[in-house]
Write a protein that holds these residues in place. Structure first.
Motif, short mmCIF file in Angstrom:
data_model
loop_
_atom_site.label_atom_id
_atom_site.label_comp_id
_atom_site.label_asym_id
_atom_site.label_seq_id
_atom_site.Cartn_x
_atom_site.Cartn_y
_atom_site.Cartn_z
N ARG A 107 -46.61 79.83 33.54
CA ARG A 107 -45.43 80.14 34.35
C ARG A 107 -44.18 79.56 33.70
O ARG A 107 -43.13 80.21 33.69
CB ARG A 107 -45.60 79.61 35.78
CG ARG A 107 -44.54 80.09 36.74
CD ARG A 107 -44.87 79.77 38.19
NE ARG A 107 -44.84 78.34 38.48
CZ ARG A 107 -44.88 77.85 39.72
NH1 ARG A 107 -45.00 78.67 40.76
NH2 ARG A 107 -44.85 76.55 39.92
N ARG A 167 -35.46 83.34 30.96
CA ARG A 167 -34.13 82.74 30.95
C ARG A 167 -33.40 83.03 29.64
O ARG A 167 -32.21 83.36 29.64
CB ARG A 167 -34.25 81.23 31.15
CG ARG A 167 -34.59 80.78 32.57
CD ARG A 167 -34.52 79.27 32.64
NE ARG A 167 -34.84 78.76 33.95
CZ ARG A 167 -34.43 77.58 34.41
NH1 ARG A 167 -33.67 76.80 33.66
NH2 ARG A 167 -34.76 77.17 35.62
N GLU A 193 -40.97 81.77 32.46
CA GLU A 193 -39.62 81.45 32.92
C GLU A 193 -38.70 81.15 31.74
O GLU A 193 -37.54 81.58 31.71
CB GLU A 193 -39.65 80.26 33.89
CG GLU A 193 -38.27 79.92 34.44
CD GLU A 193 -38.29 78.85 35.51
OE1 GLU A 193 -37.19 78.44 35.94
OE2 GLU A 193 -39.39 78.41 35.91
#
Length: 214
Positions: free
Chosen positions: A78, A86, A82
């Protein structure tokens, strides 16, 4: 290049949640694991503690995960997703003078996640627990380098080659080591060491990538 485990079909989950309620429960487990990693560390982590923090029965944990390692693996994946998301959003929304500014943005995102994302500072990309946490064949940094290499190829038109693969992998390894030093010196990341990490990586890639852009 070896495909990341989430793309090759491998998963730390025993079974995927098929209902929204189950998916939310799994997310609570991952959130609890991330918080506990920062509070007690991986060695003291247990499925019992995760279940208690998440407010679920221990049986719910084993319904989806075989052990604490699998949960930590899912948290790390995860983090990776992310991190890459980003960076992708920054590449879309920000204008860079060149790839060197993009490299700075990647480092800035790593530092920001280290400061603000639960579990990230304890696990980074899982190397504390297992060098092959993300992929059974490639080590974690090779998986991350592959993702970042893809972004640089897409955005800046470098010629795909084994030399590019190696250069990005070395940059990831070196940058990760220096940034870990920055956070050992200062919980928020010693700014002078973060700046040196940027200078080191930009200097190295400048030498290695001459002639590699289209």
């Amino acid at each position: 290049m070896t495909m990341p485990a989430e793309e090759s079909g491998e998963t730390p989950l025993r079974r995927r949640p098929t209902q929204r309620r189950s998916a939310r429960r799994v997310e609570r487990m991952l959130d609890a694991c991330a918080d506990l990693l920062d509070e007690v560390g991986y060695d003291a982590l247990s499925t019992t503690r995760i279940a208690e923090r998440a407010g679920v029965a221990i049986g719910s944990i084993y319904q989806f995960f075989p052990d604490k390692r699998a949960i930590a693996q899912a948290v790390t994946r995860r983090h990776v997703e992310e991190f890459v998301s980003r960076i992708g959003r920054r590449f879309i929304s920000e204008e860079y003078g060149g790839w060197w500014d993009a490299v700075d943005a990647i480092i800035d995102e790593y530092v920001e996640m280290h400061r603000t994302v639960p579990g990230f500072r304890s696990m980074h990309f899982g190397d504390v627990v297992d060098l092959n946490l993300l992929d059974a064949v490639s080590d974690n940094h090779a998986v991350i380098a592959g993702r970042l290499r893809g972004l640089l190829l897409q955005e800046y038109g470098f010629t795909d080659s084994e030399d590019l693969d190696l250069a990005v992998l070395i940059a990831v390894e070196a940058g990760d080591a220096v940034l870990k030093l920055a956070f050992r010196r200062d919980p928020n990341g010693a700014p002078e060491i973060v700046s040196e990490a940027k200078r080191l990586i930009r200097g190295y890639l400048s030498r290695q990538l001459v002639g590699a852009s289209a």
